[in-house]
Scaffold this motif. Structure first.
Motif, PDB file in Angstrom:
ATOM      1  N   PRO A   1      -6.282  -0.955   0.179  1.00  0.00           N
ATOM      2  CA  PRO A   1      -6.953   0.034  -0.663  1.00  0.00           C
ATOM      3  C   PRO A   1      -7.389  -0.574  -1.994  1.00  0.00           C
ATOM      4  CG  PRO A   1      -4.583   0.386  -0.685  1.00  0.00           C
ATOM      5  CD  PRO A   1      -4.845  -0.696   0.314  1.00  0.00           C
ATOM      6  N   PRO A   2      -8.273   0.103  -2.731  1.00  0.00           N
ATOM      7  CA  PRO A   2      -8.795  -0.438  -3.996  1.00  0.00           C
ATOM      8  C   PRO A   2      -7.710  -0.764  -5.013  1.00  0.00           C
ATOM      9  CG  PRO A   2     -10.125   1.420  -3.262  1.00  0.00           C
ATOM     10  CD  PRO A   2      -8.957   1.347  -2.347  1.00  0.00           C
ATOM     11  N   GLU A   3      -6.611   0.001  -5.028  1.00  0.00           N
ATOM     12  CA  GLU A   3      -5.556  -0.228  -6.006  1.00  0.00           C
ATOM     13  C   GLU A   3      -4.900  -1.593  -5.817  1.00  0.00           C
ATOM     14  OE1 GLU A   3      -3.326   1.047  -9.383  1.00  0.00           O
ATOM     15  OE2 GLU A   3      -5.202   1.675  -8.448  1.00  0.00           O
ATOM     16  N   ILE A   4      -4.774  -2.024  -4.553  1.00  0.00           N
ATOM     17  CA  ILE A   4      -4.210  -3.349  -4.300  1.00  0.00           C
ATOM     18  C   ILE A   4      -5.174  -4.433  -4.774  1.00  0.00           C
ATOM     19  CG2 ILE A   4      -3.723  -4.995  -2.425  1.00  0.00           C
ATOM     20  CD1 ILE A   4      -2.117  -2.925  -1.066  1.00  0.00           C
ATOM     21  N   VAL A   5      -6.458  -4.205  -4.569  1.00  0.00           N
ATOM     22  CA  VAL A   5      -7.466  -5.155  -5.058  1.00  0.00           C
ATOM     23  C   VAL A   5      -7.364  -5.294  -6.574  1.00  0.00           C
ATOM     24  CG1 VAL A   5      -9.932  -5.631  -5.252  1.00  0.00           C
ATOM     25  CG2 VAL A   5      -9.013  -4.657  -3.132  1.00  0.00           C
ATOM     26  N   ARG A   6      -7.163  -4.160  -7.255  1.00  0.00           N
ATOM     27  CA  ARG A   6      -7.053  -4.185  -8.722  1.00  0.00           C
ATOM     28  C   ARG A   6      -5.822  -4.972  -9.174  1.00  0.00           C
ATOM     29  NH1 ARG A   6      -4.582  -2.043 -12.813  1.00  0.00           N
ATOM     30  NH2 ARG A   6      -3.205  -0.803 -11.508  1.00  0.00           N
ATOM     31  N   ILE A   7      -4.662  -4.712  -8.517  1.00  0.00           N
ATOM     32  CA  ILE A   7      -3.440  -5.435  -8.878  1.00  0.00           C
ATOM     33  C   ILE A   7      -3.597  -6.931  -8.599  1.00  0.00           C
ATOM     34  CG2 ILE A   7      -1.046  -5.805  -8.139  1.00  0.00           C
ATOM     35  CD1 ILE A   7      -0.640  -2.856  -8.138  1.00  0.00           C
ATOM     36  N   ALA A   8      -4.227  -7.242  -7.480  1.00  0.00           N
ATOM     37  CA  ALA A   8      -4.439  -8.657  -7.133  1.00  0.00           C
ATOM     38  C   ALA A   8      -5.296  -9.342  -8.190  1.00  0.00           C
ATOM     39  CB  ALA A   8      -5.088  -8.759  -5.763  1.00  0.00           C
ATOM     40  N   GLN A   9      -6.344  -8.659  -8.644  1.00  0.00           N
ATOM     41  CA  GLN A   9      -7.229  -9.245  -9.646  1.00  0.00           C
ATOM     42  C   GLN A   9      -6.520  -9.426 -10.988  1.00  0.00           C
ATOM     43  OE1 GLN A   9     -10.439  -6.413  -9.514  1.00  0.00           O
ATOM     44  NE2 GLN A   9     -11.560  -7.546  -7.922  1.00  0.00           N
TER      45      GLN A   9
ATOM     46  N   ASP B   1       0.826  -1.211   0.000  1.00  0.00           N
ATOM     47  CA  ASP B   1       0.000   0.000   0.000  1.00  0.00           C
ATOM     48  C   ASP B   1       0.857   1.256   0.000  1.00  0.00           C
ATOM     49  OD1 ASP B   1       0.873  -0.680   2.528  1.00  0.00           O
ATOM     50  OD2 ASP B   1      -1.008  -0.230   3.546  1.00  0.00           O
ATOM     51  N   GLU B   2       2.014   1.206   0.677  1.00  0.00           N
ATOM     52  CA  GLU B   2       2.924   2.355   0.676  1.00  0.00           C
ATOM     53  C   GLU B   2       3.488   2.587  -0.721  1.00  0.00           C
ATOM     54  OE1 GLU B   2       4.393   4.594   3.048  1.00  0.00           O
ATOM     55  OE2 GLU B   2       2.627   4.118   4.211  1.00  0.00           O
ATOM     56  N   MET B   3       3.842   1.518  -1.428  1.00  0.00           N
ATOM     57  CA  MET B   3       4.376   1.670  -2.788  1.00  0.00           C
ATOM     58  C   MET B   3       3.352   2.323  -3.699  1.00  0.00           C
ATOM     59  SD  MET B   3       6.859  -1.550  -3.705  1.00  0.00           S
ATOM     60  CE  MET B   3       5.957  -2.900  -2.963  1.00  0.00           C
ATOM     61  N   LEU B   4       2.090   1.931  -3.556  1.00  0.00           N
ATOM     62  CA  LEU B   4       1.043   2.511  -4.400  1.00  0.00           C
ATOM     63  C   LEU B   4       0.803   3.964  -4.039  1.00  0.00           C
ATOM     64  CD1 LEU B   4      -1.446  -0.492  -4.470  1.00  0.00           C
ATOM     65  CD2 LEU B   4       0.232   0.165  -6.201  1.00  0.00           C
ATOM     66  N   THR B   5       0.820   4.267  -2.741  1.00  0.00           N
ATOM     67  CA  THR B   5       0.637   5.654  -2.294  1.00  0.00           C
ATOM     68  C   THR B   5       1.749   6.546  -2.843  1.00  0.00           C
ATOM     69  OG1 THR B   5      -0.430   4.902  -0.260  1.00  0.00           O
ATOM     70  CG2 THR B   5       0.409   7.141  -0.269  1.00  0.00           C
ATOM     71  N   MET B   6       2.950   5.997  -2.958  1.00  0.00           N
ATOM     72  CA  MET B   6       4.094   6.769  -3.450  1.00  0.00           C
ATOM     73  C   MET B   6       4.119   6.868  -4.972  1.00  0.00           C
ATOM     74  SD  MET B   6       6.987   5.321  -0.809  1.00  0.00           S
ATOM     75  CE  MET B   6       8.338   6.328  -1.437  1.00  0.00           C
ATOM     76  N   GLY B   7       3.133   6.290  -5.647  1.00  0.00           N
ATOM     77  CA  GLY B   7       3.032   6.440  -7.093  1.00  0.00           C
ATOM     78  C   GLY B   7       3.791   5.402  -7.894  1.00  0.00           C
ATOM     79  N   PHE B   8       4.054   4.228  -7.310  1.00  0.00           N
ATOM     80  CA  PHE B   8       4.815   3.185  -7.998  1.00  0.00           C
ATOM     81  C   PHE B   8       3.928   2.190  -8.743  1.00  0.00           C
ATOM     82  CE2 PHE B   8       8.319   3.954  -4.748  1.00  0.00           C
ATOM     83  CZ  PHE B   8       9.149   4.586  -5.675  1.00  0.00           C
ATOM     84  N   SER B   9       2.675   2.502  -8.916  1.00  0.00           N
ATOM     85  CA  SER B   9       1.756   1.547  -9.534  1.00  0.00           C
ATOM     86  C   SER B   9       2.229   1.124 -10.925  1.00  0.00           C
ATOM     87  CB  SER B   9       0.350   2.144  -9.622  1.00  0.00           C
ATOM     88  OG  SER B   9      -0.535   1.251 -10.256  1.00  0.00           O
ATOM     89  N   ASP B  10       2.574   2.108 -11.783  1.00  0.00           N
ATOM     90  CA  ASP B  10       3.025   1.791 -13.147  1.00  0.00           C
ATOM     91  C   ASP B  10       4.334   1.012 -13.126  1.00  0.00           C
ATOM     92  OD1 ASP B  10       0.820   3.074 -14.136  1.00  0.00           O
ATOM     93  OD2 ASP B  10       1.869   4.961 -14.568  1.00  0.00           O
ATOM     94  N   SER B  11       5.238   1.384 -12.192  1.00  0.00           N
ATOM     95  CA  SER B  11       6.530   0.694 -12.105  1.00  0.00           C
ATOM     96  C   SER B  11       6.339  -0.760 -11.694  1.00  0.00           C
ATOM     97  CB  SER B  11       7.440   1.406 -11.094  1.00  0.00           C
ATOM     98  OG  SER B  11       7.715   2.718 -11.500  1.00  0.00           O
ATOM     99  N   ILE B  12       5.441  -0.991 -10.744  1.00  0.00           N
ATOM    100  CA  ILE B  12       5.192  -2.363 -10.290  1.00  0.00           C
ATOM    101  C   ILE B  12       4.636  -3.210 -11.429  1.00  0.00           C
ATOM    102  CG2 ILE B  12       3.752  -3.780  -8.766  1.00  0.00           C
ATOM    103  CD1 ILE B  12       3.997  -1.514  -6.697  1.00  0.00           C
ATOM    104  N   GLU B  13       3.692  -2.632 -12.184  1.00  0.00           N
ATOM    105  CA  GLU B  13       3.116  -3.380 -13.298  1.00  0.00           C
ATOM    106  C   GLU B  13       4.164  -3.664 -14.371  1.00  0.00           C
ATOM    107  OE1 GLU B  13      -0.729  -2.523 -14.723  1.00  0.00           O
ATOM    108  OE2 GLU B  13      -1.343  -1.396 -12.962  1.00  0.00           O
TER     109      GLU B  13
END
Length: 562
Positions: free
Chosen positions: A187-195, A155-167
């Motif tokens: 948070p919802p963003e983790i649910v999305r990545i998990a899915q 959740d911290e990585m997503l909050t820091m804006g690393f969503s695109d980097s993780i993908e």
């Protein structure tokens, strides 16, 4: 479950035993067997400091093929500090595992040094997303043999804006692999990545999802905005052995508060984004070695800080995001120890406290800012305890004793003790001699607030005759003045009445009320339920404020217990 029952290898058991591990923490007990014999992807929800590194680190180390130099495990973390901490912990766990190599990859360090380490071969990489992508683009490493991907503090990585980097990183990993996602919140963003990237993951929750840790006490102080800095100083003085982090919302606030504290003689430093990496490393080194009592930090700068034994988190400003409060408070009370998270607010922020309470599933203890006498007592007892338990270096001090005895021998014991204590204690006595009450009087002191608060609560100051009543609930019950006032208003059906000082103690409270209403309040409050407890209300010690000789409360005690 014992280490042997979990199936850990002897060399791992030996290493963690030397580190002082005696038993598994809850997240470790649930996760380790599942990763040792992986069948599914895993989402593990647990607070910061609950032993997550060992939960994924120990089984991954055991499953590593040390005969191969290919990257088998990738562990992503949000910050440089956490990356280094995870790598250090894994190296400690792998102390007796020959040929096992772990390489941390993070920004702010030499590319050449990290590339040389990768070329020598490694089985486990611990990395921050940004530097890892740089290394992939430089073709310094390949992720084509990764079997295990760990997302720590997701959740911290997503909050820091690393969503695109993780993908982008996940797209470089073979489809046939296991993903283990660890997070404090969902948070919802983790649910999305998990899915999108995880195959029917098994969700494990330690405690309650998105809730705060059970071993952390949450305390709130309500003051006027102009008194927040004075309140911070008083809280720090009231806790002589404080070791913690003060959170501010902006870099500017962080620097200003830190500068003011340093100027006032407090052992602290700022931590924010304007510091260079060298400055940041220097501050963190001094903090980890306890050469600093506390940091003043922003949320961004404090991300990834992994420091043991923090006693307090102080929220000088509440975070914009309620999830951020969970991460702040989770930095204390780690590894099963207790901790305290304090919020300094003004009354317009009261609704924010309710939002956080709903988020973490726990109530704040609304407390009064300590007065000058209470601070001095705490400091005095701390000084006495230090004197009582100090280790005496006999060989070092022995040559000086004759001079000391000659100089001080004429003093009586009582006078010597007074002088010894006064050497350090006088400055507190002088500073707090005329210390003002910092509490928001509209809610915590005598409730003589002005303007809208007065109209809202339907009471006013009163110079007439009061009766002081006792009630059997206090701070430990989550009881605070606003709750009492609302209850009294409801009983009195909106009619205006007079109330004096409210004093909330640990296990009981007292309040002053207009004599003509006191009989009615005792009658109606007695037997009411509060948090599954029957209220007991009575005149406090037969005494009334501004006593009236004709009052029946002067001589008669009216008491009902249920």
């Amino acid at each position: 479950m014992t280490f042997q029952e979990a199936g850990l290898a002897p060399e791992l058991i030996k290493a963690i035993s030397e580190l002082g591990f005696t038993q598994f923490m809850p997240v470790q007990e649930k996760v380790i067997p599942l990763i040792l014999n992986p069948q599914k992807d895993i989402i593990a929800l647990a607070q910061t400091g609950t032993g997550k590194t060992a939960a994924f680190g120990l089984p991954i180390l055991q499953n590593t093929d040390t005969k191969s130099n290919k990257v088998q495990t990738l562990i992503l973390s949000p910050t440089r500090e956490l990356c280094i901490q995870i790598a250090d912990d894994l190296m400690d766990y792998a102390k007796f595992m020959a040929d096992l190599k772990i390489v941390p990859i993070y920004g702010g360090a030499s590319y050449e040094t990290q590339i040389r380490a990768l070329k020598r071969g490694t089985q486990i990489i611990v990395a921050t997303p940004g530097r890892l992508i740089d290394m992939i683009e430089r073709k310094a490493l390949s992720l084509s043999d990764v079997q295990y991907l760990v997302l720590d503090e997701a959740d911290e990585m997503l909050t820091m804006g690393f969503s695109d980097s993780i993908e982008a990183i996940m797209s470089k990993i073979p489809k046939k692999h296991f993903t283990f996602l660890f997070s404090a919140t969902m948070p919802p963003e983790i649910v999305r990545i998990a899915q999108k990237y995880m195959d029917k993951p098994l969700e494990i929750t330690v405690g309650t999802k998105n809730a705060g840790a059970d071993n952390i006490k949450h305390i709130c102080y309500a003051v006027h905005a102009k008194d927040k800095y004075a309140t911070l100083k008083r809280i720090v003085d009231y806790h002589p052995n404080i070791y913690g982090i003060v959170f501010c919302r902006t870099r500017k606030d962080t620097q200003e508060i830190a500068d003011a504290l340093i100027a006032d003689g407090y052992n602290s430093e700022p931590l924010h984004g304007d510091l260079s990496q060298a400055q940041r490393d220097s501050v963190m080194s001094r903090f980890r070695t306890k050469k600093l009592d506390f940091l003043v930090a922003t949320d961004v700068a404090a991300r990834g800080i992994d420091v043991n034994d923090l006693t307090h988190i102080i929220n000088y400003n509440l975070p914009e995001d309620t999830d951020a409060y969970t991460h702040r408070s989770g930095r204390t009370g780690r590894a099963g120890k207790t901790g305290i998270s304090i919020a300094i607010i003004h009354m317009k922020e009261k609704y924010r406290i309710r939002q956080i309470e709903q988020k973490i599933g726990k109530k704040f203890l609304w407390d009064k800012v300590p007065d000058g006498r209470e601070v001095c007592e705490k400091q005095l007892f701390n000084l006495i305890e230090r004197i009582e338990h100090i280790e005496i270096e006999h060989d070092e001090i022995e040559p000086f004793l004759p001079i000391i005895y000659k100089k001080l021998g004429w003093l009586e014991k009582e006078d010597l003790i007074k002088r010894l204590v006064s050497v350090e204690f006088n400055r507190f006595l002088q500073y707090y001699r005329d210390a003002p009450d910092l509490n928001d009087r509209g809610s915590y002191a005598d409730n003589s607030s002005q303007g809208s608060d007065r109209k809202k609560n339907k009471f006013d100051t009163y110079d007439g005759d009061f009766v002081k009543l006792y009630i059997n609930v206090g701070r430990t019950d989550g009881f605070y003045p606003a709750m009492l006032i609302d209850t009294l208003n409801n009983i009195n059906k909106g009619k205006k009445f007079k109330i004096g000082k409210i004093d909330i103690q640990k296990n009981h409270s007292t309040f002053e009320i207009e004599r003509s209403y006191s009989d009615r309040m005792i009658e109606d409050l007695n037997g009411m339920n509060y948090e599954d407890r029957k209220l007991v209300v009575k005149v406090d010690n037969f005494q009334s404020v501004h006593p009236d000789k004709s009052s029946k409360f002067k001589h008669k005690r009216r008491e009902r217990s249920f």
